[in-house]
Design a protein around this motif. Sequence first.
Motif, short mmCIF file in Angstrom:
data_model
loop_
_atom_site.label_atom_id
_atom_site.label_comp_id
_atom_site.label_asym_id
_atom_site.label_seq_id
_atom_site.Cartn_x
_atom_site.Cartn_y
_atom_site.Cartn_z
N ASP A 1 103.45 -67.35 209.73
CA ASP A 1 102.58 -66.78 210.47
C ASP A 1 101.08 -66.97 209.45
O ASP A 1 99.96 -66.85 210.14
N VAL A 2 101.31 -67.54 208.32
CA VAL A 2 99.97 -67.51 207.40
C VAL A 2 99.48 -68.90 207.86
O VAL A 2 100.11 -69.93 207.69
N GLN A 3 97.96 -68.82 208.08
CA GLN A 3 97.21 -70.13 208.16
C GLN A 3 96.96 -70.45 206.63
O GLN A 3 96.26 -69.73 206.07
N VAL A 4 97.13 -71.92 206.52
CA VAL A 4 97.05 -72.31 205.25
C VAL A 4 95.91 -73.62 205.22
O VAL A 4 95.75 -74.34 206.18
N SER A 5 94.95 -73.36 204.44
CA SER A 5 93.93 -74.59 204.26
C SER A 5 94.37 -75.08 202.75
O SER A 5 94.31 -74.55 201.79
N SER A 6 94.19 -76.57 202.39
CA SER A 6 94.51 -76.89 201.52
C SER A 6 92.97 -77.70 200.88
O SER A 6 92.65 -78.59 201.71
N GLU A 7 92.75 -77.64 199.51
CA GLU A 7 91.65 -78.34 199.13
C GLU A 7 91.92 -79.00 197.66
O GLU A 7 92.45 -78.36 196.81
N VAL A 8 91.85 -80.31 197.77
CA VAL A 8 91.83 -80.99 196.84
C VAL A 8 90.60 -81.38 196.19
O VAL A 8 89.43 -82.07 196.88
N VAL A 9 90.45 -80.87 194.96
CA VAL A 9 89.09 -81.16 194.21
C VAL A 9 89.13 -81.84 193.04
O VAL A 9 90.03 -81.79 192.12
N ASP B 1 107.92 -74.95 200.48
CA ASP B 1 108.99 -73.57 200.69
C ASP B 1 108.43 -72.29 201.16
O ASP B 1 109.05 -71.76 202.12
N SER B 2 107.32 -71.99 200.45
CA SER B 2 106.68 -70.65 200.81
C SER B 2 106.01 -70.71 202.35
O SER B 2 106.28 -69.56 202.92
N THR B 3 105.57 -71.78 202.72
CA THR B 3 104.86 -71.68 204.07
C THR B 3 105.82 -71.77 205.08
O THR B 3 105.67 -71.27 206.03
N GLN B 4 107.13 -72.29 204.66
CA GLN B 4 108.23 -72.07 205.42
C GLN B 4 108.83 -70.65 205.72
O GLN B 4 109.02 -70.23 206.81
N ARG B 5 108.56 -69.90 204.78
CA ARG B 5 108.99 -68.44 204.74
C ARG B 5 108.08 -67.56 205.37
O ARG B 5 108.56 -66.60 206.07
#
Length: 273
Positions: free
Chosen positions: A211-219, A204-208
């Motif tokens: 323009d924000v580049q997002v990286s996901s890290e699963v640790v 939801d937040s990235t749809q709002r």
Amino acid sequence: MVVPLIVGIDGSESSLDAVDWAADEALRHEVPLHILHAAAADHEAPGIVAAASERARRSASAVRLSSEVLHEDAAPALVGSGRNAFALVLGFRGLGDLAGMLLGSVSLAVAAHADCPVIVVRGGVEHRHGRFGRVVVGVEDGEGSGTAVDFACREAHVRRCRLVAVHAWSVPAGNPGPPGRLSGYALRALDRAPAQVLADALRDSTQRYQDVQVSSEVVHGPARQALLEAASEADLLVVGARRRHGHVGLQLGLVNHAVLHHAPCPVAVVPQI
């Protein structure tokens, strides 16, 4: 009426660093900055406020600035003011705290009870002044991270920087498979796959904030270690806090305590709505 960003001061160098950070933050979000000094009795309060106000004007002269002295204990005064605030900004250690403390008692109390986001300004100059171009947000399984993720996305948006979302997980107790690998039993024991936890929290937040580049890290490992390592190259670390049923205040938990005491960069504690 636009609610202000409030920075709590006590004359310590840590609180003046918080003033610098808060002035920049108010400018980024185009909100007023309110400087608040609260103490039961302090004859030096007018001078402390004047010095902090001058520092804020030097940092961000375009910010609308106001100030206030409250003759009350600092923690409850700040928590009360935070009910009508964009956020509360505090230094990590005040004048009254023991030299060996990693986090001031007032900062910890406010972070545990405020209704608005609380930012504790930690770290060296490179972490306080946006030199890394990264905002890190910790994502947990469940409903505790939604508001924090939205806050972090907005921060990355106004800073024009990358958002790094981190989710740490551990193998459920009783997993019969090899260390570090999930058996079918362990997969069934997890409510959702770790990557799915991140995807759901970010959607939801990235749809709002497209323009924000997002990286996901699963640790795979302890959340405390994962967040502190990610924060080593971050301008801001964002964590969520859940409401405690039947109690006043928030459920900070061991991970939040760890990052508030040890993070190398400013930490935002965002209450779950």
